[in-house]
Write a protein that holds these residues in place. Structure first.
Motif, short mmCIF file in Angstrom:
data_model
loop_
_atom_site.label_atom_id
_atom_site.label_comp_id
_atom_site.label_asym_id
_atom_site.label_seq_id
_atom_site.Cartn_x
_atom_site.Cartn_y
_atom_site.Cartn_z
N MET A 7 0.85 -1.16 0.00
CA MET A 7 0.00 0.00 0.00
C MET A 7 0.90 1.23 0.00
N GLU A 8 0.63 2.16 -0.88
CA GLU A 8 1.41 3.39 -0.97
C GLU A 8 0.62 4.53 -0.33
N LEU A 9 1.26 5.26 0.57
CA LEU A 9 0.63 6.37 1.27
C LEU A 9 1.44 7.63 1.10
N LYS A 10 0.74 8.75 0.94
CA LYS A 10 1.40 10.05 0.87
C LYS A 10 1.22 10.74 2.21
N ASN B 286 6.78 16.44 1.67
CA ASN B 286 5.86 15.44 1.15
C ASN B 286 6.65 14.16 0.89
N VAL B 287 6.21 13.06 1.49
CA VAL B 287 6.89 11.78 1.31
C VAL B 287 5.88 10.70 0.96
N THR B 288 6.38 9.66 0.34
CA THR B 288 5.57 8.49 0.03
C THR B 288 6.13 7.32 0.80
N ALA B 289 5.25 6.60 1.46
CA ALA B 289 5.66 5.43 2.24
C ALA B 289 4.98 4.19 1.68
N GLN B 290 5.73 3.14 1.54
CA GLN B 290 5.20 1.84 1.14
C GLN B 290 5.04 1.01 2.41
N ILE B 291 3.80 0.62 2.70
CA ILE B 291 3.59 -0.28 3.84
C ILE B 291 2.92 -1.54 3.33
N ASP B 292 3.15 -2.64 4.02
CA ASP B 292 2.57 -3.90 3.54
C ASP B 292 1.44 -4.42 4.41
N ARG B 293 1.11 -3.70 5.47
CA ARG B 293 -0.05 -4.09 6.29
C ARG B 293 -0.69 -2.84 6.88
N PRO B 294 -2.00 -2.78 6.85
CA PRO B 294 -2.72 -1.58 7.29
C PRO B 294 -2.50 -1.21 8.75
N LEU C 101 2.68 4.22 12.81
CA LEU C 101 3.39 5.38 12.28
C LEU C 101 4.85 5.35 12.72
N LEU C 102 5.10 4.91 13.94
CA LEU C 102 6.48 4.81 14.43
C LEU C 102 7.30 3.85 13.58
N GLN C 103 6.74 2.68 13.27
CA GLN C 103 7.46 1.72 12.43
C GLN C 103 7.73 2.31 11.05
N THR C 104 6.75 2.99 10.49
CA THR C 104 6.93 3.59 9.17
C THR C 104 8.01 4.65 9.21
N LEU C 105 7.95 5.53 10.21
CA LEU C 105 8.96 6.59 10.32
C LEU C 105 10.36 6.00 10.42
N ALA D 160 -1.77 3.86 8.05
CA ALA D 160 -2.82 3.91 7.04
C ALA D 160 -3.81 5.04 7.31
N GLY D 161 -3.94 5.45 8.55
CA GLY D 161 -4.84 6.55 8.89
C GLY D 161 -4.19 7.92 8.80
N CYS D 162 -2.96 7.96 8.31
CA CYS D 162 -2.21 9.22 8.26
C CYS D 162 -2.09 9.80 6.86
N GLU D 163 -2.71 9.16 5.90
CA GLU D 163 -2.62 9.64 4.52
C GLU D 163 -3.04 11.10 4.45
N GLY D 164 -2.15 11.93 3.89
CA GLY D 164 -2.43 13.35 3.70
C GLY D 164 -2.37 14.20 4.96
N ARG D 165 -2.05 13.61 6.07
CA ARG D 165 -2.02 14.36 7.34
C ARG D 165 -0.63 14.92 7.59
N ASP D 166 -0.56 15.90 8.49
CA ASP D 166 0.70 16.57 8.82
C ASP D 166 1.32 15.92 10.05
N VAL D 167 2.52 15.39 9.88
CA VAL D 167 3.27 14.75 10.96
C VAL D 167 4.51 15.58 11.23
N LYS D 168 4.71 15.94 12.49
CA LYS D 168 5.94 16.62 12.88
C LYS D 168 6.63 15.79 13.95
#
Length: 150
Positions: free
Chosen positions: A1-4, A11-19, A23-27, A65-73
């Motif tokens: 699954m690709e998320l922006k 702006n970054v794109t993350a590839q995750i393989d499970r919903p 967010l910590l693991q992705t970061l 998966a719930g962070c698509e398009g959201r602002d993370v700092k």
């Protein structure tokens, strides 16, 4: 699954393989952004605190998966220099494991309150555990940062 995602102003794109991936693991694991620390993975210690759309959250509990398009700092994008400098000047950093989460929480507090009282500081930091400093030096650092930011 690709998320922006929008992380630390980028702006970054993350590839995750499970919903359910956090967010910590992705970061940390997918994007190489290791400023947020992985400790308890249960939302108890606060070492992974980030701002999500301006609100402090434990990144270990938030599904990416719930962070698509959201602002993370993360600690990199959320913490102004006076806050970082105050932690160093006041000796509020020891092992450094809790520091990123504390810095994010302090930056959030000071964005809302320019001269917080000790009870306000303690409440703002209630979700962050430090096993090394005790909390007095951290509270001193918050007062120091508030003064430097005014």
């Amino acid at each position: 699954m690709e998320l922006k995602l929008h992380i630390d102003g980028e702006n970054v794109t993350a590839q995750i393989d499970r919903p359910g991936e956090s967010l910590l693991q992705t970061l940390r694991d997918r994007l190489g952004r290791t400023g947020s620390k992985n400790a308890c993975e249960q939302g108890e210690c606060g070492s992974c605190t980030v701002l999500l759309d301006g609100d402090p959250v434990c990144a270990c509990l938030v599904p990416t998966a719930g962070c698509e398009g959201r602002d993370v700092k993360t600690v990199v994008g959320a913490v102004p220099k006076p806050v970082r400098d105050a932690f160093v000047a006041c000796g509020a950093v020891q092992c450094g494991f809790c520091t990123p989460g504390l810095l994010v929480s302090v930056a959030d507090l000071l964005a809302r309150e320019d001269d917080p009282s000790d009870p306000q500081i303690r409440e703002a930091l209630a979700g962050n555990l430090c096993r090394c400093t005790g909390y007095e030096k951290i509270i001193d650092a918050v007062h120091h940062a508030a003064e430097a930011s005014r």
